[in-house]
Design a protein around this motif. Structure first.
Motif, PDB file in Angstrom:
ATOM      1  N   SER A   1      -4.433   5.777  -7.127  1.00 24.21           N
ATOM      2  CA  SER A   1      -5.745   6.241  -6.713  1.00 24.21           C
ATOM      3  C   SER A   1      -6.107   4.946  -5.569  1.00 24.21           C
ATOM      4  O   SER A   1      -5.438   4.030  -5.803  1.00 24.21           O
ATOM      5  CB  SER A   1      -6.421   6.436  -7.732  1.00 24.21           C
ATOM      6  OG  SER A   1      -6.859   5.349  -8.527  1.00 24.21           O
ATOM      7  N   HIS A   2      -7.181   5.437  -4.998  1.00 27.68           N
ATOM      8  CA  HIS A   2      -7.887   4.354  -4.379  1.00 27.68           C
ATOM      9  C   HIS A   2      -8.399   3.127  -5.257  1.00 27.68           C
ATOM     10  O   HIS A   2      -8.184   2.000  -4.628  1.00 27.68           O
ATOM     11  CB  HIS A   2      -8.809   4.786  -3.238  1.00 27.68           C
ATOM     12  CG  HIS A   2      -8.419   6.022  -2.225  1.00 27.68           C
ATOM     13  ND1 HIS A   2      -7.726   5.513  -1.118  1.00 27.68           N
ATOM     14  CD2 HIS A   2      -8.777   7.243  -2.003  1.00 27.68           C
ATOM     15  CE1 HIS A   2      -7.728   6.546  -0.444  1.00 27.68           C
ATOM     16  NE2 HIS A   2      -8.069   7.549  -1.013  1.00 27.68           N
ATOM     17  N   GLY A   3      -9.038   3.441  -6.128  1.00 28.85           N
ATOM     18  CA  GLY A   3      -9.263   2.322  -6.908  1.00 28.85           C
ATOM     19  C   GLY A   3      -8.145   1.562  -7.542  1.00 28.85           C
ATOM     20  O   GLY A   3      -8.393   0.416  -7.673  1.00 28.85           O
ATOM     21  N   GLN A   4      -7.276   2.014  -7.812  1.00 27.24           N
ATOM     22  CA  GLN A   4      -5.954   1.279  -8.276  1.00 27.24           C
ATOM     23  C   GLN A   4      -5.332   0.639  -7.325  1.00 27.24           C
ATOM     24  O   GLN A   4      -4.850  -0.704  -7.379  1.00 27.24           O
ATOM     25  CB  GLN A   4      -4.910   2.274  -8.944  1.00 27.24           C
ATOM     26  CG  GLN A   4      -5.252   3.123 -10.150  1.00 27.24           C
ATOM     27  CD  GLN A   4      -4.381   4.214 -10.509  1.00 27.24           C
ATOM     28  OE1 GLN A   4      -3.845   4.990  -9.683  1.00 27.24           O
ATOM     29  NE2 GLN A   4      -3.930   4.259 -12.117  1.00 27.24           N
ATOM     30  N   ILE A   5      -5.179   0.988  -5.912  1.00 30.61           N
ATOM     31  CA  ILE A   5      -5.033   0.201  -4.777  1.00 30.61           C
ATOM     32  C   ILE A   5      -5.681  -0.933  -4.487  1.00 30.61           C
ATOM     33  O   ILE A   5      -5.282  -1.918  -4.321  1.00 30.61           O
ATOM     34  CB  ILE A   5      -4.787   1.218  -3.593  1.00 30.61           C
ATOM     35  CG1 ILE A   5      -3.651   2.025  -3.498  1.00 30.61           C
ATOM     36  CG2 ILE A   5      -4.553   0.240  -2.319  1.00 30.61           C
ATOM     37  CD1 ILE A   5      -3.880   3.247  -2.376  1.00 30.61           C
ATOM     38  N   LEU A   6      -7.296  -0.717  -4.495  1.00 27.27           N
ATOM     39  CA  LEU A   6      -7.990  -1.893  -4.527  1.00 27.27           C
ATOM     40  C   LEU A   6      -7.722  -3.019  -5.658  1.00 27.27           C
ATOM     41  O   LEU A   6      -7.709  -4.039  -5.095  1.00 27.27           O
ATOM     42  CB  LEU A   6      -9.369  -1.442  -4.687  1.00 27.27           C
ATOM     43  CG  LEU A   6     -10.663  -2.212  -4.687  1.00 27.27           C
ATOM     44  CD1 LEU A   6     -10.457  -3.101  -3.311  1.00 27.27           C
ATOM     45  CD2 LEU A   6     -12.108  -1.682  -4.751  1.00 27.27           C
TER      46      LEU A   6
ATOM     47  N   LYS B   1       0.823  -1.340  -0.002  1.00 24.05           N
ATOM     48  CA  LYS B   1       0.013  -0.121  -0.052  1.00 24.05           C
ATOM     49  C   LYS B   1       0.909   1.137  -0.026  1.00 24.05           C
ATOM     50  O   LYS B   1       0.675   2.094  -0.788  1.00 24.05           O
ATOM     51  CB  LYS B   1      -0.929  -0.019   1.256  1.00 24.05           C
ATOM     52  CG  LYS B   1      -1.905   1.180   1.139  1.00 24.05           C
ATOM     53  CD  LYS B   1      -2.934   1.230   2.365  1.00 24.05           C
ATOM     54  CE  LYS B   1      -3.846   2.517   2.398  1.00 24.05           C
ATOM     55  NZ  LYS B   1      -4.627   2.097   3.520  1.00 24.05           N
ATOM     56  N   GLN B   2       1.849   1.389   0.943  1.00 21.18           N
ATOM     57  CA  GLN B   2       2.685   2.359   1.003  1.00 21.18           C
ATOM     58  C   GLN B   2       3.447   2.743  -0.553  1.00 21.18           C
ATOM     59  O   GLN B   2       3.417   3.917  -1.001  1.00 21.18           O
ATOM     60  CB  GLN B   2       3.718   2.144   1.908  1.00 21.18           C
ATOM     61  CG  GLN B   2       3.346   2.594   3.221  1.00 21.18           C
ATOM     62  CD  GLN B   2       2.597   1.250   3.945  1.00 21.18           C
ATOM     63  OE1 GLN B   2       2.528   0.062   3.124  1.00 21.18           O
ATOM     64  NE2 GLN B   2       1.724   1.372   5.062  1.00 21.18           N
ATOM     65  N   THR B   3       4.136   1.767  -1.011  1.00 28.01           N
ATOM     66  CA  THR B   3       4.482   1.741  -2.405  1.00 28.01           C
ATOM     67  C   THR B   3       3.565   2.375  -3.505  1.00 28.01           C
ATOM     68  O   THR B   3       4.093   3.317  -4.285  1.00 28.01           O
ATOM     69  CB  THR B   3       5.113   0.325  -2.834  1.00 28.01           C
ATOM     70  OG1 THR B   3       6.096  -0.244  -1.947  1.00 28.01           O
ATOM     71  CG2 THR B   3       5.730   0.327  -4.223  1.00 28.01           C
ATOM     72  N   LEU B   4       2.446   1.888  -3.464  1.00 26.42           N
ATOM     73  CA  LEU B   4       1.516   2.272  -4.356  1.00 26.42           C
ATOM     74  C   LEU B   4       1.066   4.000  -3.981  1.00 26.42           C
ATOM     75  O   LEU B   4       0.974   4.409  -4.811  1.00 26.42           O
ATOM     76  CB  LEU B   4       0.109   1.403  -4.130  1.00 26.42           C
ATOM     77  CG  LEU B   4       0.523  -0.068  -4.766  1.00 26.42           C
ATOM     78  CD1 LEU B   4      -1.100  -0.697  -4.574  1.00 26.42           C
ATOM     79  CD2 LEU B   4       0.583  -0.021  -6.255  1.00 26.42           C
ATOM     80  N   LEU B   5       1.043   4.130  -3.017  1.00 26.52           N
ATOM     81  CA  LEU B   5       0.707   5.750  -2.615  1.00 26.52           C
ATOM     82  C   LEU B   5       1.638   6.482  -3.004  1.00 26.52           C
ATOM     83  O   LEU B   5       1.710   7.827  -3.554  1.00 26.52           O
ATOM     84  CB  LEU B   5       0.359   5.744  -1.013  1.00 26.52           C
ATOM     85  CG  LEU B   5      -0.883   5.183  -0.465  1.00 26.52           C
ATOM     86  CD1 LEU B   5      -0.826   5.220   1.055  1.00 26.52           C
ATOM     87  CD2 LEU B   5      -1.973   5.945  -1.131  1.00 26.52           C
TER      88      LEU B   5
END
Length: 231
Positions: free
Chosen positions: A140-145, A131-135
């Motif tokens: 976005s929240h959708g991409q993280i999901l 999650k930290q890497t994606l942020l």
């Protein structure tokens, strides 16, 4: 011993001659389990993801409930669903009792805890740095999901296989909610129980062989998925 061997011979005859009564039970089983596992995944996967991904008050209590329901007796689920769908129940007007959708409701409740618990565990066991890497990359929240779900895809497939195995082999819900009506709601498991009780071992063995093949296929698939997931 002769009646057992004769039962196996007659079972193969029933299967290869496409006996209508035998294949009616097989068709009903495939139909109701397909509906059940589809509903289980549609409802259970998002709930399991939310339970494993987010921290909120009462989370430990919900996890405990989900884990406890993994061993919930099928006859108790059948009793509760029967009470809900009966004419005096809150869902009596829907006329789902003694129908394939009615059985699917009960079997969905049976499979939900498996998918929810396994999905939540899979999400919790993902790399915390994901999650930290994606942020950091500006996701976005959708991409993280979507990325999180993709990383947990093998666990979701395993959960689906485990739930399907439990659903296809249960008898309490099918018997109580479906009523074991010939040509209508009689499944493989209820037919085996009925025919064996009548002394008709041939059909019981034939349907038992089909059920064993389904169980083998599910277990073989799970084994292959575990290897691909590196588990």
């Amino acid at each position: 011993m002769d009646f057992i061997l004769n039962g196996f011979w007659q079972a193969f005859v029933l299967l290869f001659s496409a006996d209508p009564e035998t294949y009616s039970a097989i068709y009903t089983t495939i139909c109701v389990t397909t509906i059940s596992i589809s509903a289980t995944l549609i409802i259970g996967a998002p709930l399991g993801f939310l339970l494993g991904y987010h921290e909120f008050p009462g989370k430990r209590c919900l996890r405990l409930i989900a884990d406890t329901l993994l061993s919930f007796p099928t006859v108790v689920i059948g009793l509760l669903v029967y009470a809900m769908l009966s004419r005096r129940g809150p869902m009596g007007d829907m006329e789902l009792l003694f129908s394939i959708p009615g059985i699917a409701v009960g079997q969905t409740l049976l499979g939900l805890p498996i998918v929810i618990a396994m999905m939540a565990t899979a999400v919790e066991n993902l790399d915390l740095r994901l999650k930290q890497t994606l942020l950091t990359l500006g996701a976005s929240h959708g991409q993280i999901l979507r990325t999180t779900l993709w990383e947990a895809r093998y666990s979701l497939i395993l959960a689906a296989a485990a739930a399907y195995g439990r659903i296809v082999s249960e008898i309490g819900i099918s018997m109580m909610v479906g009523g074991n009506i010939k040509w209508h709601t009689r499944t493989i498991t209820t037919a085996i129980a009925l025919e064996t009780g009548k002394g008709e071992f041939a059909m019981g063995i034939a349907l038992g062989l089909v059920l064993m093949m389904i169980a083998f296929a599910v277990n073989y698939s799970m084994s292959g998925i575990r290897k691909r997931a590196g588990q």
